[in-house]
Scaffold this motif. Sequence first.
Motif, short mmCIF file in Angstrom:
data_model
loop_
_atom_site.label_atom_id
_atom_site.label_comp_id
_atom_site.label_asym_id
_atom_site.label_seq_id
_atom_site.Cartn_x
_atom_site.Cartn_y
_atom_site.Cartn_z
N GLN A 194 0.80 -1.22 0.00
CA GLN A 194 0.00 0.00 0.00
C GLN A 194 0.84 1.27 0.00
OE1 GLN A 194 -3.66 -0.30 -0.14
NE2 GLN A 194 -2.66 -2.19 -0.82
N SER A 195 2.14 1.13 -0.09
CA SER A 195 3.02 2.30 -0.14
C SER A 195 4.29 1.92 -0.89
CB SER A 195 3.38 2.78 1.27
OG SER A 195 4.33 3.82 1.23
N VAL A 196 4.85 2.91 -1.56
CA VAL A 196 6.10 2.67 -2.30
C VAL A 196 7.29 2.49 -1.36
CG1 VAL A 196 5.33 3.89 -4.37
CG2 VAL A 196 6.41 5.16 -2.52
N ASP A 197 7.10 2.75 -0.05
CA ASP A 197 8.19 2.54 0.90
C ASP A 197 8.58 1.07 0.98
OD1 ASP A 197 8.05 5.21 1.38
OD2 ASP A 197 6.87 5.04 3.21
N PHE A 198 7.67 0.19 0.59
CA PHE A 198 7.98 -1.24 0.63
C PHE A 198 9.12 -1.59 -0.32
CE2 PHE A 198 7.19 -5.75 -0.38
CZ PHE A 198 7.14 -6.27 0.91
N LEU A 199 9.35 -0.77 -1.35
CA LEU A 199 10.42 -1.04 -2.30
C LEU A 199 11.80 -0.81 -1.70
CD1 LEU A 199 8.88 0.65 -5.47
CD2 LEU A 199 8.85 -1.77 -4.86
N ASP A 210 3.42 -13.77 -5.09
CA ASP A 210 3.70 -12.80 -6.14
C ASP A 210 3.34 -11.42 -5.62
OD1 ASP A 210 4.46 -11.67 -8.48
OD2 ASP A 210 2.66 -12.22 -9.61
N PHE A 211 4.04 -10.41 -6.15
CA PHE A 211 3.83 -9.03 -5.72
C PHE A 211 3.29 -8.22 -6.89
CE2 PHE A 211 5.62 -8.91 -1.53
CZ PHE A 211 6.51 -9.97 -1.51
N ASP A 212 2.31 -7.39 -6.57
CA ASP A 212 1.80 -6.41 -7.53
C ASP A 212 2.49 -5.08 -7.30
OD1 ASP A 212 0.39 -5.33 -9.56
OD2 ASP A 212 -1.61 -5.68 -8.73
N ALA A 213 2.39 -4.17 -8.27
CA ALA A 213 3.03 -2.86 -8.13
C ALA A 213 2.43 -2.12 -6.94
CB ALA A 213 2.85 -2.05 -9.41
N PRO A 214 3.25 -1.47 -6.12
CA PRO A 214 2.72 -0.75 -4.95
C PRO A 214 1.78 0.38 -5.36
CG PRO A 214 5.10 -1.03 -4.78
CD PRO A 214 4.72 -1.41 -6.17
N VAL A 215 0.91 0.74 -4.45
CA VAL A 215 -0.01 1.85 -4.68
C VAL A 215 0.79 3.15 -4.79
CG1 VAL A 215 -1.96 3.16 -3.75
CG2 VAL A 215 -1.87 0.67 -3.48
N GLY A 216 0.59 3.91 -5.85
CA GLY A 216 1.32 5.15 -6.08
C GLY A 216 2.61 4.99 -6.85
N TYR A 217 2.94 3.76 -7.25
CA TYR A 217 4.18 3.53 -7.99
C TYR A 217 3.98 3.88 -9.47
CZ TYR A 217 8.03 1.04 -10.24
OH TYR A 217 9.12 0.72 -11.00
N LYS A 218 4.95 4.57 -10.04
CA LYS A 218 4.90 4.96 -11.45
C LYS A 218 6.09 4.34 -12.17
CE LYS A 218 2.55 9.39 -10.66
NZ LYS A 218 2.63 10.87 -10.86
N GLU A 219 5.79 3.73 -13.30
CA GLU A 219 6.85 3.13 -14.09
C GLU A 219 7.75 4.22 -14.68
OE1 GLU A 219 7.72 0.10 -14.68
OE2 GLU A 219 6.08 -0.99 -13.70
N PRO A 220 9.06 4.02 -14.67
CA PRO A 220 9.95 5.02 -15.28
C PRO A 220 9.71 5.14 -16.77
CG PRO A 220 11.18 3.05 -14.67
CD PRO A 220 9.81 2.88 -14.09
#
Length: 399
Positions: free
Chosen positions: A128-133, A190-200
């Motif tokens: 639920q947050s990009v901090d997980f990355l 499996d992991f989905d893209a975090p909420v708020g994540y934007k592909e470069p």
Amino acid sequence: MMHGWSGFSGGGFGGGFGGRRQFEEQYHCYSVAYADKSHLEKGDKILLPPSAFDTLARLQVDYPMLFRLTSTTDNKITHCGVLEFTAEEGTCYIPFWMMQNLLIEEGSVITVTNVSLPKASFVKLQPQSVDFLEISNPRAVLEHALRNFSVVTKGDVIQIPYNNKNYHLELKEVQPQDAACIIETDCNVDFDAPVGYKEPDYSANASASTGSASKDQMGERSSACPSPTTLSTTSTATNMEEDSKPQGTRIVNGQILRPDEPDPQPATSMLADKPGSTGVQQNAAIPVAAPQVDYWAVAAGDGARLDGKAPASLKDKEGNELDIRKLRAEAAARRAEAAAKTQISGSGKSLTGGEAPAPAESSSPSAPTSKRKTKVGSKYSRLKTSGVAFKGSANSFRK
């Protein structure tokens, strides 16, 4: 949505058709913090009253004991395991993140039903947050955290503590059904893209590189038709205004500079990239600018190295080798000239015979001299005139 086994609800013996009887009770729900067991927030275990254990012992329930929690207001459903049967009668304690999934408050009534669930084979999670990355090995962290969980339910948002921070992950997909047991099972994650994540945007970078290559090929056209920007024009004008302003007396790197003195240029190669790294620190009590080359010729000795190798020759900015003997002779001459100008004690003349400059009078008052005698204990000491340490008949050798 998972349903329990059909049968008689409640906890007593009842007639049936030979099927399994089902445990189903309603309790007032509170968070585990009320029971002083906040560590249960790391998993999905709940606390039930002792009467629930008596009822479950009489029933033919499957182990491990798994339960479905249903909110009586919004019919929200989640699943959990049980840790202890130590709660007060009529109450149960569950983790607060489960209360958030059920959209209930402290003291709300929930329905607890025992269920039998299959083993999970696949789970898909979405942070639920990009901090997980920022976690270097998320799979290892997740594997360690899920040891405290018994069941996963599709749509739930679980909480995983790691490195003094709570990470929330939503269960996007659970197989073979929407709720499954994860105790002693091999499950694919499996992991989905975090909420708020934007592909470069790789296409923009590719177009930028292509545009720069085309500008290099068309150098004449680029120089003839420049494309100035507002930012560069404004910054240039601002810098010109700052350069045109006269600088007064100022302090730079701990040194007082007059208006006609230029700012010393620090040696950026000596500065540390960040605090604690190799190099001169920004707050170090040593000069940032490197000393001149004559300093090493005069004050650095003969240049002997600890490893025994021959020292390198000193060179100026142009690369010309310096004469160390000449530099040392000039430094010795300057020291001799400064010593010759010093005043001979009591004569008022210097070593060269000229009048020595008058010493500058200090404006600060001199410290008063104390006329008191030294006090030792409760007495003041006095200067002894005799040559012996003690007085009396013991100092005489006469009988």
